[in-house]
Scaffold this motif. Structure first.
Motif, mmCIF file in Angstrom:
data_model
loop_
_atom_site.group_PDB
_atom_site.id
_atom_site.type_symbol
_atom_site.label_atom_id
_atom_site.label_comp_id
_atom_site.label_asym_id
_atom_site.label_seq_id
_atom_site.Cartn_x
_atom_site.Cartn_y
_atom_site.Cartn_z
ATOM 1 N N ASP A 14 33.445 -35.656 6.070
ATOM 2 C CA ASP A 14 32.493 -35.739 7.189
ATOM 3 C C ASP A 14 32.818 -36.911 8.107
ATOM 4 O O ASP A 14 32.742 -36.811 9.338
ATOM 5 N N GLU A 15 33.186 -38.046 7.499
ATOM 6 C CA GLU A 15 33.553 -39.208 8.334
ATOM 7 C C GLU A 15 34.831 -38.925 9.112
ATOM 8 O O GLU A 15 34.978 -39.325 10.261
ATOM 9 N N LEU A 16 35.746 -38.194 8.487
ATOM 10 C CA LEU A 16 36.987 -37.815 9.180
ATOM 11 C C LEU A 16 36.647 -36.926 10.377
ATOM 12 O O LEU A 16 37.134 -37.141 11.489
ATOM 13 N N ALA A 17 35.771 -35.954 10.160
ATOM 14 C CA ALA A 17 35.378 -35.053 11.255
ATOM 15 C C ALA A 17 34.749 -35.840 12.396
ATOM 16 O O ALA A 17 35.056 -35.618 13.578
ATOM 17 N N GLY A 18 33.899 -36.797 12.055
ATOM 18 C CA GLY A 18 33.252 -37.625 13.086
ATOM 19 C C GLY A 18 34.273 -38.428 13.865
ATOM 20 O O GLY A 18 34.194 -38.541 15.097
ATOM 21 N N ALA A 19 35.268 -38.947 13.149
ATOM 22 C CA ALA A 19 36.308 -39.761 13.817
ATOM 23 C C ALA A 19 37.156 -38.904 14.746
ATOM 24 O O ALA A 19 37.493 -39.314 15.864
ATOM 25 N N LEU A 20 37.463 -37.680 14.308
ATOM 26 C CA LEU A 20 38.281 -36.782 15.147
ATOM 27 C C LEU A 20 37.494 -36.369 16.386
ATOM 28 O O LEU A 20 38.035 -36.364 17.501
ATOM 29 N N ALA A 21 36.224 -36.082 16.221
ATOM 30 C CA ALA A 21 35.389 -35.702 17.370
ATOM 31 C C ALA A 21 35.255 -36.869 18.343
ATOM 32 O O ALA A 21 35.385 -36.701 19.566
ATOM 33 N N TYR A 52 35.194 -29.780 15.680
ATOM 34 C CA TYR A 52 34.866 -28.886 16.790
ATOM 35 C C TYR A 52 33.357 -28.610 16.833
ATOM 36 O O TYR A 52 32.733 -28.610 17.898
ATOM 37 N N ALA A 53 32.769 -28.410 15.651
ATOM 38 C CA ALA A 53 31.321 -28.132 15.600
ATOM 39 C C ALA A 53 30.517 -29.331 16.102
ATOM 40 O O ALA A 53 29.526 -29.165 16.836
ATOM 41 N N THR A 90 38.775 -19.130 15.876
ATOM 42 C CA THR A 90 38.175 -20.229 15.101
ATOM 43 C C THR A 90 37.524 -21.255 16.025
ATOM 44 O O THR A 90 36.371 -21.621 15.864
ATOM 45 N N ALA A 91 38.274 -21.670 17.043
ATOM 46 C CA ALA A 91 37.741 -22.699 17.958
ATOM 47 C C ALA A 91 36.640 -22.122 18.839
ATOM 48 O O ALA A 91 35.649 -22.787 19.144
ATOM 49 N N ASP A 92 36.787 -20.867 19.248
ATOM 50 C CA ASP A 92 35.786 -20.262 20.146
ATOM 51 C C ASP A 92 34.450 -20.115 19.444
ATOM 52 O O ASP A 92 33.396 -20.444 19.997
ATOM 53 N N ASP A 93 34.491 -19.660 18.194
ATOM 54 C CA ASP A 93 33.234 -19.404 17.466
ATOM 55 C C ASP A 93 32.415 -20.680 17.260
ATOM 56 O O ASP A 93 31.205 -20.687 17.475
ATOM 57 N N VAL A 94 33.076 -21.769 16.838
ATOM 58 C CA VAL A 94 32.304 -22.972 16.473
ATOM 59 C C VAL A 94 32.183 -23.967 17.624
ATOM 60 O O VAL A 94 31.398 -24.905 17.559
ATOM 61 N N PHE A 95 32.981 -23.777 18.701
ATOM 62 C CA PHE A 95 33.080 -24.854 19.710
ATOM 63 C C PHE A 95 33.063 -24.286 21.142
ATOM 64 O O PHE A 95 32.094 -24.403 21.871
ATOM 65 N N LEU A 96 34.119 -23.599 21.526
ATOM 66 C CA LEU A 96 34.300 -23.288 22.952
ATOM 67 C C LEU A 96 33.177 -22.418 23.513
ATOM 68 O O LEU A 96 32.747 -22.603 24.657
ATOM 69 N N SER A 97 32.672 -21.489 22.712
ATOM 70 C CA SER A 97 31.601 -20.600 23.199
ATOM 71 C C SER A 97 30.262 -21.334 23.275
ATOM 72 O O SER A 97 29.277 -20.795 23.784
ATOM 73 N N ARG A 98 30.223 -22.553 22.758
ATOM 74 C CA ARG A 98 28.955 -23.289 22.688
ATOM 75 C C ARG A 98 28.888 -24.470 23.667
ATOM 76 O O ARG A 98 27.920 -25.232 23.663
#
Ligand code: 6PG
Length: 243
Positions: A14-21, A52-53, A90-98
């Motif tokens: 989770d911390e990795l995801a936060g850092a990447l975002a 992405y989320a 993958t990217a569209d479903d969790v990120f780009l479409s949102r």
């Protein structure tokens, strides 16, 4: 450890995801401030999904002028965009479409087309948008447990075809074609970020960062932006074998 690499280790996925975002947001804000646009190539696979989320939710979503963001892909599977295998899907479903990125600013590698033609067409598109040797603000990458990155797989010199911007390699072990940026594009970027997560990546990460330089065996080692920055983001499990 390669002296030029900046390696940041985080306790949990989770911390990795936060850092990447956060890294994405910082690069986007810098680019938009400097050039009124942010051209980014997304990584495929599962590692970046959580980041992405996060980008598709407040507060991060509210920190970016999405109308000035242009999204490309570092590589793609040779499948239709509706396939669960598709990096675009993958990217569209969790990120780009949102988020409110104009749909015409999302440039898919057309995995549903004949691979060599799809590679040629994508090279033409990125050249039209970003110049003969495209200059991305950020190229996002992952790493496989075998040390591949994008769709540059072990056993093939990643520097083969360096006159190309996009290649369509046949990946023997997967019995399929892939579409991928070549090192010529990856290493021309202002920033490259490689996110790795999980114990399955620990041996490859140790080899890539602390082992002999052999990009045919560990293609991820070819990532070395000529004038841009390279940042590795890893969770503790992936970094477990680093000295
Ligand atoms: C792909 C990716 C690939 C990915 C690595 C890691 O199309 O699969 O571009 O290079 O980044 O295979 O994948 P995971 O994040 O799923 O481990």
């Amino acid at each position: 450890m390669r002296a030029s690499a900046d390696v940041r280790v985080f306790r949990t996925p989770d911390e990795l995801a936060g850092a990447l975002a956060d890294f994405f947001v910082q690069r986007a804000r810098e680019a938009i401030t400097a050039r009124d646009a942010f051209h980014v190539a997304l990584a495929g696979g599962t590692t970046p999904k959580s980041a992405y989320a996060l980008l598709a939710e407040s507060p991060l979503r509210d920190n970016i002028e999405w109308a000035k963001v242009h999204v490309y892909f570092s590589d793609e599977r040779c499948v239709p965009p509706q396939s669960e295998e598709s990096n675009f899907k993958t990217a569209d479903d969790v990120f780009l479409s949102r988020v409110s990125i104009p749909r015409e600013h999302i440039y898919r590698m057309r995995g549903e087309e004949y691979p060599l033609e799809a590679a040629r067409a994508y090279a033409e598109l990125v050249s039209e948008n970003l110049g003969q040797v495209p200059l991305f603000d950020l190229i996002m990458l992952g790493m496989g447990a075998d040390g591949h990155t994008a769709s540059l797989f072990p056993g093939t010199d990643p520097l083969i075809d360096t006159d190309l911007l996009v290649r369509a390699p046949y990946v023997e072990k997967m019995k399929t074609y892939r579409l991928t940026f070549t090192p010529r594009v990856i290493n021309n970027s202002r920033h490259a970020v490689i996110a790795t997560e999980g114990s399955a990546k620990a041996a490859a990460l140790h080899a890539a960062l602390e082992g002999p330089h052999d990009p045919i065996v560990y293609p991820v080692q070819i990532v070395a932006p000529a004038t841009g920055s390279l940042t590795w983001l890893a969770d503790a499990a992936a970094a477990a074998e680093l000295s």
